[in-house]
Motif scaffolding. Structure first.
Motif, PDB file in Angstrom:
ATOM      1  N   LEU A   1      35.973  12.743  -7.092  1.00 20.77           N
ATOM      2  CA  LEU A   1      36.455  13.959  -6.676  1.00 20.77           C
ATOM      3  C   LEU A   1      37.731  13.839  -5.669  1.00 20.77           C
ATOM      4  CD1 LEU A   1      36.228  17.178  -6.714  1.00 20.77           C
ATOM      5  CD2 LEU A   1      34.781  16.534  -4.514  1.00 20.77           C
ATOM      6  N   ILE A   2      37.660  13.038  -4.882  1.00 20.96           N
ATOM      7  CA  ILE A   2      38.866  12.834  -3.918  1.00 20.96           C
ATOM      8  C   ILE A   2      39.925  12.618  -4.613  1.00 20.96           C
ATOM      9  CG2 ILE A   2      39.550  11.603  -1.992  1.00 20.96           C
ATOM     10  CD1 ILE A   2      36.718  11.647  -0.784  1.00 20.96           C
TER      11      ILE A   2
ATOM     12  N   PRO B   1      45.660  24.581   1.250  1.00 22.54           N
ATOM     13  CA  PRO B   1      45.107  23.915   2.672  1.00 22.54           C
ATOM     14  C   PRO B   1      43.428  24.114   2.906  1.00 22.54           C
ATOM     15  CG  PRO B   1      47.502  25.030   2.654  1.00 22.54           C
ATOM     16  CD  PRO B   1      46.584  25.480   1.501  1.00 22.54           C
ATOM     17  N   PHE B   2      43.305  25.518   2.476  1.00 18.47           N
ATOM     18  CA  PHE B   2      42.071  25.916   2.857  1.00 18.47           C
ATOM     19  C   PHE B   2      40.902  25.163   2.021  1.00 18.47           C
ATOM     20  CE2 PHE B   2      37.995  28.111   2.665  1.00 18.47           C
ATOM     21  CZ  PHE B   2      37.724  28.411   4.095  1.00 18.47           C
TER      22      PHE B   2
ATOM     23  N   ALA C   1      22.475  24.072   3.173  1.00 24.26           N
ATOM     24  CA  ALA C   1      23.035  25.446   3.161  1.00 24.26           C
ATOM     25  C   ALA C   1      24.684  25.398   3.438  1.00 24.26           C
ATOM     26  CB  ALA C   1      22.315  26.404   3.844  1.00 24.26           C
ATOM     27  N   VAL C   2      25.072  24.793   4.454  1.00 22.81           N
ATOM     28  CA  VAL C   2      26.555  24.718   4.796  1.00 22.81           C
ATOM     29  C   VAL C   2      27.273  24.218   3.588  1.00 22.81           C
ATOM     30  CG1 VAL C   2      28.247  23.880   6.384  1.00 22.81           C
ATOM     31  CG2 VAL C   2      26.289  24.781   7.298  1.00 22.81           C
ATOM     32  N   GLU C   3      26.701  22.958   3.140  1.00 24.66           N
ATOM     33  CA  GLU C   3      27.470  22.321   1.931  1.00 24.66           C
ATOM     34  C   GLU C   3      27.339  23.023   0.614  1.00 24.66           C
ATOM     35  OE1 GLU C   3      27.213  18.126   0.030  1.00 24.66           O
ATOM     36  OE2 GLU C   3      25.136  19.383  -0.371  1.00 24.66           O
ATOM     37  N   LEU C   4      26.334  24.011   0.465  1.00 16.91           N
ATOM     38  CA  LEU C   4      26.490  24.883  -0.803  1.00 16.91           C
ATOM     39  C   LEU C   4      27.493  25.988  -0.627  1.00 16.91           C
ATOM     40  CD1 LEU C   4      22.780  24.718  -1.585  1.00 16.91           C
ATOM     41  CD2 LEU C   4      24.552  23.942  -3.066  1.00 16.91           C
TER      42      LEU C   4
ATOM     43  N   GLY D   1      37.182  20.764   2.156  1.00 12.53           N
ATOM     44  CA  GLY D   1      36.725  19.446   1.698  1.00 12.53           C
ATOM     45  C   GLY D   1      36.542  18.296   2.662  1.00 12.53           C
ATOM     46  N   ILE D   2      37.630  18.458   3.299  1.00 10.81           N
ATOM     47  CA  ILE D   2      37.611  17.128   4.322  1.00 10.81           C
ATOM     48  C   ILE D   2      36.782  17.325   5.552  1.00 10.81           C
ATOM     49  CG2 ILE D   2      39.227  15.927   6.073  1.00 10.81           C
ATOM     50  CD1 ILE D   2      41.339  16.472   3.764  1.00 10.81           C
TER      51      ILE D   2
END
Length: 152
Positions: free
Chosen positions: A51-52, A82-83, A117-120, A88-89
């Motif tokens: 992905l990166i 940028p968002f 939940a934050v990741e999703l 991602g970072i």
């Protein structure tokens, strides 16, 4: 050549995030602790290592392609990138690391599920923003109508 690189890397990036998102939901709903740990491990390696570079290549090739172009769609794509990168970072990568560490030792507590939940949410946000960029790219290339209006 740069257009092809941009298209392929963008498709790989979206496919990776969609796969991570879908696999996470399915394994959380139907999997065992071991399968959750396996998915979290696969997201980290080889997932992020696919992905990166795909995101970096997409962004770099996109900015190179945009140098000679202007207009509303270019501005919108440049505003979203940028968002997407910061999300991602600052959110997705740390979440993936923490979730992998916790899942690998069987820690599935409230902290795990809050971070999950934050990741999703962050993953869904990036999928939407990347999808909007892809839509605008198709419009710029003439593959979709140039306006938001239905041509039929």
């Amino acid at each position: 050549m740069i257009t092809l690189l941009h298209r392929i890397s963008a498709q790989i990036a979206i496919l990776c995030i969609a796969t991570f998102f879908t696999a996470t939901i399915f394994v959380e709903l139907f999997g065992t602790a071991e399968s959750i740990a396996t998915v979290k491990s696969l997201i980290l390696w080889p997932g992020l290592f696919i992905l990166i570079p795909a995101v970096v290549l997409t962004g770099g090739s996109g900015f190179a392609l945009a140098k000679s172009r202007s207009g509303k769609l270019i501005r919108q794509k440049k505003t979203r990138m940028p968002f997407i990168a910061a999300n991602g970072i600052l959110v997705l990568i740390p979440c993936a690391i923490f979730l992998d560490q916790w899942a690998s030792v069987g820690v599935f507590d409230i902290k795990f599920y809050v971070v999950q939940a934050v990741e999703l949410l962050a993953g869904a946000t990036n999928l939407i923003l990347m999808g909007m960029n892809m839509r605008d790219g198709f419009r710029m290339s003439g593959r979709f109508g140039r306006s938001g209006l239905n041509n039929g």
